[in-house]
Design an enzyme around this catalytic site. Structure first.
Site, PDB file in Angstrom:
ATOM      1  N   LYS A 193       0.880  -1.180   0.000  1.00 17.63           N
ATOM      2  CA  LYS A 193       0.000   0.000   0.000  1.00 17.63           C
ATOM      3  C   LYS A 193       0.909   1.219   0.000  1.00 17.63           C
ATOM      4  O   LYS A 193       1.829   1.310   0.827  1.00 17.63           O
ATOM      5  CB  LYS A 193      -0.898   0.021   1.237  1.00 17.63           C
ATOM      6  N   ARG A 233     -10.521  -2.212   6.949  1.00 20.64           N
ATOM      7  CA  ARG A 233      -9.587  -3.218   7.480  1.00 20.64           C
ATOM      8  C   ARG A 233      -9.201  -2.893   8.912  1.00 20.64           C
ATOM      9  O   ARG A 233      -8.893  -3.783   9.705  1.00 20.64           O
ATOM     10  CB  ARG A 233      -8.376  -3.407   6.568  1.00 20.64           C
ATOM     11  N   HIS A 285     -13.379  10.071  12.126  1.00 23.51           N
ATOM     12  CA  HIS A 285     -13.697   9.301  10.919  1.00 23.51           C
ATOM     13  C   HIS A 285     -13.630   7.791  11.173  1.00 23.51           C
ATOM     14  O   HIS A 285     -14.563   7.050  10.873  1.00 23.51           O
ATOM     15  CB  HIS A 285     -12.703   9.709   9.821  1.00 23.51           C
ATOM     16  N   GLN A 286     -12.509   7.327  11.757  1.00 21.71           N
ATOM     17  CA  GLN A 286     -12.344   5.877  11.963  1.00 21.71           C
ATOM     18  C   GLN A 286     -13.332   5.339  12.995  1.00 21.71           C
ATOM     19  O   GLN A 286     -13.763   4.184  12.911  1.00 21.71           O
ATOM     20  CB  GLN A 286     -10.919   5.555  12.437  1.00 21.71           C
ATOM     21  N   ASN A 295     -15.192  11.653  24.192  1.00 18.61           N
ATOM     22  CA  ASN A 295     -14.258  12.210  23.214  1.00 18.61           C
ATOM     23  C   ASN A 295     -13.729  13.533  23.739  1.00 18.61           C
ATOM     24  O   ASN A 295     -14.448  14.275  24.423  1.00 18.61           O
ATOM     25  CB  ASN A 295     -14.953  12.420  21.863  1.00 18.61           C
ATOM     26  N   SER A 303      -6.299  10.531  17.921  1.00 19.17           N
ATOM     27  CA  SER A 303      -4.959  10.985  17.505  1.00 19.17           C
ATOM     28  C   SER A 303      -4.158  11.437  18.720  1.00 19.17           C
ATOM     29  O   SER A 303      -3.305  12.308  18.600  1.00 19.17           O
ATOM     30  CB  SER A 303      -5.082  12.158  16.531  1.00 19.17           C
ATOM     31  N   GLY A 339      -5.738   3.625  17.992  1.00 20.13           N
ATOM     32  CA  GLY A 339      -5.276   4.926  17.491  1.00 20.13           C
ATOM     33  C   GLY A 339      -3.765   5.054  17.412  1.00 20.13           C
ATOM     34  O   GLY A 339      -3.246   5.811  16.600  1.00 20.13           O
ATOM     35  N   THR A 340      -3.053   4.322  18.274  1.00 16.50           N
ATOM     36  CA  THR A 340      -1.604   4.513  18.361  1.00 16.50           C
ATOM     37  C   THR A 340      -0.888   3.694  17.295  1.00 16.50           C
ATOM     38  O   THR A 340      -0.767   2.476  17.411  1.00 16.50           O
ATOM     39  CB  THR A 340      -1.119   4.141  19.779  1.00 16.50           C
ATOM     40  N   LYS A 345       2.684   8.479  19.924  1.00 15.28           N
ATOM     41  CA  LYS A 345       1.240   8.495  20.198  1.00 15.28           C
ATOM     42  C   LYS A 345       0.928   7.608  21.405  1.00 15.28           C
ATOM     43  O   LYS A 345       1.660   6.642  21.687  1.00 15.28           O
ATOM     44  CB  LYS A 345       0.461   7.990  18.986  1.00 15.28           C
TER      45      LYS A 345
HETATM   46  P1  NAD Z   1      -9.998  12.020  12.905  1.00 13.97           P
HETATM   47  O1  NAD Z   1      -9.175  13.243  12.717  1.00 13.97           O
HETATM   48  O2  NAD Z   1     -11.215  11.831  12.092  1.00 13.97           O
HETATM   49  O3  NAD Z   1     -10.430  11.897  14.457  1.00 13.97           O
HETATM   50  C1  NAD Z   1      -9.472  12.116  15.476  1.00 13.97           C
HETATM   51  C2  NAD Z   1     -10.057  11.714  16.812  1.00 13.97           C
HETATM   52  O4  NAD Z   1      -9.063  11.928  17.821  1.00 13.97           O
HETATM   53  C3  NAD Z   1     -11.261  12.553  17.221  1.00 13.97           C
HETATM   54  O5  NAD Z   1     -12.077  11.774  18.068  1.00 13.97           O
HETATM   55  C4  NAD Z   1     -10.619  13.702  18.016  1.00 13.97           C
HETATM   56  O6  NAD Z   1     -11.515  14.308  18.915  1.00 13.97           O
HETATM   57  C5  NAD Z   1      -9.544  12.934  18.754  1.00 13.97           C
HETATM   58  N1  NAD Z   1      -8.392  13.748  19.125  1.00 13.97           N
HETATM   59  C6  NAD Z   1      -7.716  14.644  18.366  1.00 13.97           C
HETATM   60  N2  NAD Z   1      -6.672  15.131  19.054  1.00 13.97           N
HETATM   61  C7  NAD Z   1      -6.692  14.530  20.268  1.00 13.97           C
HETATM   62  C8  NAD Z   1      -5.861  14.614  21.423  1.00 13.97           C
HETATM   63  N3  NAD Z   1      -4.798  15.418  21.449  1.00 13.97           N
HETATM   64  N4  NAD Z   1      -6.165  13.827  22.485  1.00 13.97           N
HETATM   65  C9  NAD Z   1      -7.249  12.996  22.453  1.00 13.97           C
HETATM   66  N5  NAD Z   1      -8.061  12.887  21.400  1.00 13.97           N
HETATM   67  C10 NAD Z   1      -7.783  13.633  20.312  1.00 13.97           C
HETATM   68  O7  NAD Z   1      -8.962  10.813  12.715  1.00 13.97           O
HETATM   69  P2  NAD Z   1      -9.293   9.308  12.327  1.00 13.97           P
HETATM   70  O8  NAD Z   1      -9.173   9.153  10.866  1.00 13.97           O
HETATM   71  O9  NAD Z   1     -10.515   8.882  13.016  1.00 13.97           O
HETATM   72  O10 NAD Z   1      -8.024   8.551  12.956  1.00 13.97           O
HETATM   73  C11 NAD Z   1      -7.904   8.403  14.361  1.00 13.97           C
HETATM   74  C12 NAD Z   1      -6.579   7.739  14.680  1.00 13.97           C
HETATM   75  O11 NAD Z   1      -6.550   6.408  14.162  1.00 13.97           O
HETATM   76  C13 NAD Z   1      -5.345   8.427  14.093  1.00 13.97           C
HETATM   77  O12 NAD Z   1      -4.375   8.525  15.127  1.00 13.97           O
HETATM   78  C14 NAD Z   1      -4.882   7.486  13.020  1.00 13.97           C
HETATM   79  O13 NAD Z   1      -3.488   7.551  12.794  1.00 13.97           O
HETATM   80  C15 NAD Z   1      -5.276   6.149  13.611  1.00 13.97           C
HETATM   81  N6  NAD Z   1      -5.403   5.040  12.665  1.00 13.97           N
HETATM   82  C16 NAD Z   1      -4.956   3.824  13.049  1.00 13.97           C
HETATM   83  C17 NAD Z   1      -5.065   2.744  12.193  1.00 13.97           C
HETATM   84  C18 NAD Z   1      -4.592   1.382  12.624  1.00 13.97           C
HETATM   85  O14 NAD Z   1      -4.539   0.474  11.800  1.00 13.97           O
HETATM   86  N7  NAD Z   1      -4.297   1.175  13.872  1.00 13.97           N
HETATM   87  C19 NAD Z   1      -5.625   2.915  10.922  1.00 13.97           C
HETATM   88  C20 NAD Z   1      -6.125   4.157  10.553  1.00 13.97           C
HETATM   89  C21 NAD Z   1      -6.006   5.238  11.454  1.00 13.97           C
END
Ligand code: NAD
Length: 321
Positions: free
Chosen positions: A67, A111, A138-139, A160, A199, A220-221, A226
């Protein structure tokens, strides 16, 4: 080569197909039939973009590829397209010829949601009733939608940092016919399963927020620095992951490892539970924690699955390369 454009993915890919693809590839990883290649991720010094590759080879599923993509923080504002952009390329393992190019944006969310769902299926208590969510971006909506299919949940609770976003979770809970309640972090003790998908760079959940018997999926991490949960929570939990090498370097376990609270040997690949080589949860009192870091093989697995679906439904575009 077959092309499956991003615009076709929503109509083709199902949560069930994503779940099956991810469960199978986690099992193949634990059986040493599949492995991920070292991840490349670079700040390219242009429009603040982070670009990289995640690849691997699954001998069991005969899937080889990568990817490519990353994060363009200004996309939405300047181009009107989402900031995360990715494309999956598959290759014929027998000849090295490129076999498919697949839009990777929606597949990434599916996924990732499938990974936490696989962990819930194999590690949560069968009688889990309350689903807890930390994060509402979003996720998080994809995560919740998939998780609600794993147990007979009767209630969703959510927290949140930005409470105005909690409506995103409420909408998904409503669609599934499950009541939703916004809670303070202390209220998370009511949850039987908790998904964190934020995040965040600081701990959010601590040991006092999690009751005995809970299953936690920390999603998220996925980057050094993170963090979503207190390191002490990992030392009190049975810790599982998609891939140990990622868990200790870029996953939630990085902090507990750095603090000397757990060792790499304390972390089990979820695939071992799927394969029956590890019992998983051993009592209703165990706290189980899945450190979902996101591996390239997950992307390849769902891409291969969607290529099959595209061919069957006649929307695959075939080109000579
Ligand atoms: P998003 O920007 O749509 O949402 C971010 C979320 O984190 C929101 O709920 C927001 O309120 C919260 N947030 C933002 N800053 C924060 C902080 N400092 N402390 C606590 N909460 C905070 O992002 P998303 O697309 O939903 O992605 C969320 C996370 O998931 C990202 O860190 C991304 O890298 C991670 N992710 C992980 C995988 C995986 O396979 N593990 C895959 C995709 C995304």
């Amino acid at each position: 080569m077959i092309i499956v454009p991003e615009r076709e993915i929503a109509d083709l890919m199902t949560r069930e197909a994503a779940f099956e693809a991810v469960e199978n590839v986690f099992a193949a990883m634990a059986a040493e039939q599949a492995y991920n290649f070292p991840v490349v991720r670079e700040a390219i010094g242009h429009v603040e973009a982070l670009y990289g590759f995640k690849g691997g080879f699954d001998r069991a599923g005969m899937t080889l590829g990568l990817k490519a993509g990353g994060y363009w923080p200004n996309n939405l504002e300047t181009q009107g397209i989402i900031n995360h952009q990715s494309t999956v390329f598959l290759f014929d393992p027998d000849t090295g010829r490129v076999s498919a190019m697949v839009g990777g944006n929606l597949l990434t969310a599916l996924r990732t949601a499938a990974a936490s769902s696989v962990s819930i299926k194999h590690l949560a208590r069968d009688d889990a009733k309350v689903m807890g969510m930390i994060g509402a971006g979003h996720q998080a909506t994809f995560q919740l939608r998939a998780a609600l299919e794993q147990r007979a949940f009767e209630k969703v609770i959510g927290w949140n940092l930005h409470p105005e976003m909690l409506g995103n979770l409420e909408k998904v809970a409503d669609e599934a016919g499950v009541p939703f309640e916004a809670v303070e972090l202390d209220g998370m003790t009511e949850a039987d399963v908790i998904i964190s998908i934020t995040s965040s760079f600081d701990e959010i959940l601590t040991t006092g927020h999690v009751s005995p018997g809970t299953h936690l999926a920390c999603m998220g991490t996925d980057t050094a620095g993170k963090q979503e949960v207190a390191p002490a929570l990992l030392s009190k939990s049975k810790v599982f992951t998609d891939e140990v090498a990622q868990s200790i370097s870029i996953g939630e376990a990085q902090h507990a490892i750095a603090a000397g609270l757990i060792r790499g040997e304390d972390i089990t690949q979820i695939g071992a539970v799927i394969n029956g080589a590890h019992p998983g949860r051993s009592s209703d009192e165990d706290v189980t924690l899945f450190d979902g870091t996101g591996v390239g093989l997950q992307d390849l697995a769902v891409a291969a699955s969607v290529v099959d679906l595209a061919v069957k439904s006649g929307v695959a575009i075939e080109v000579d390369v």
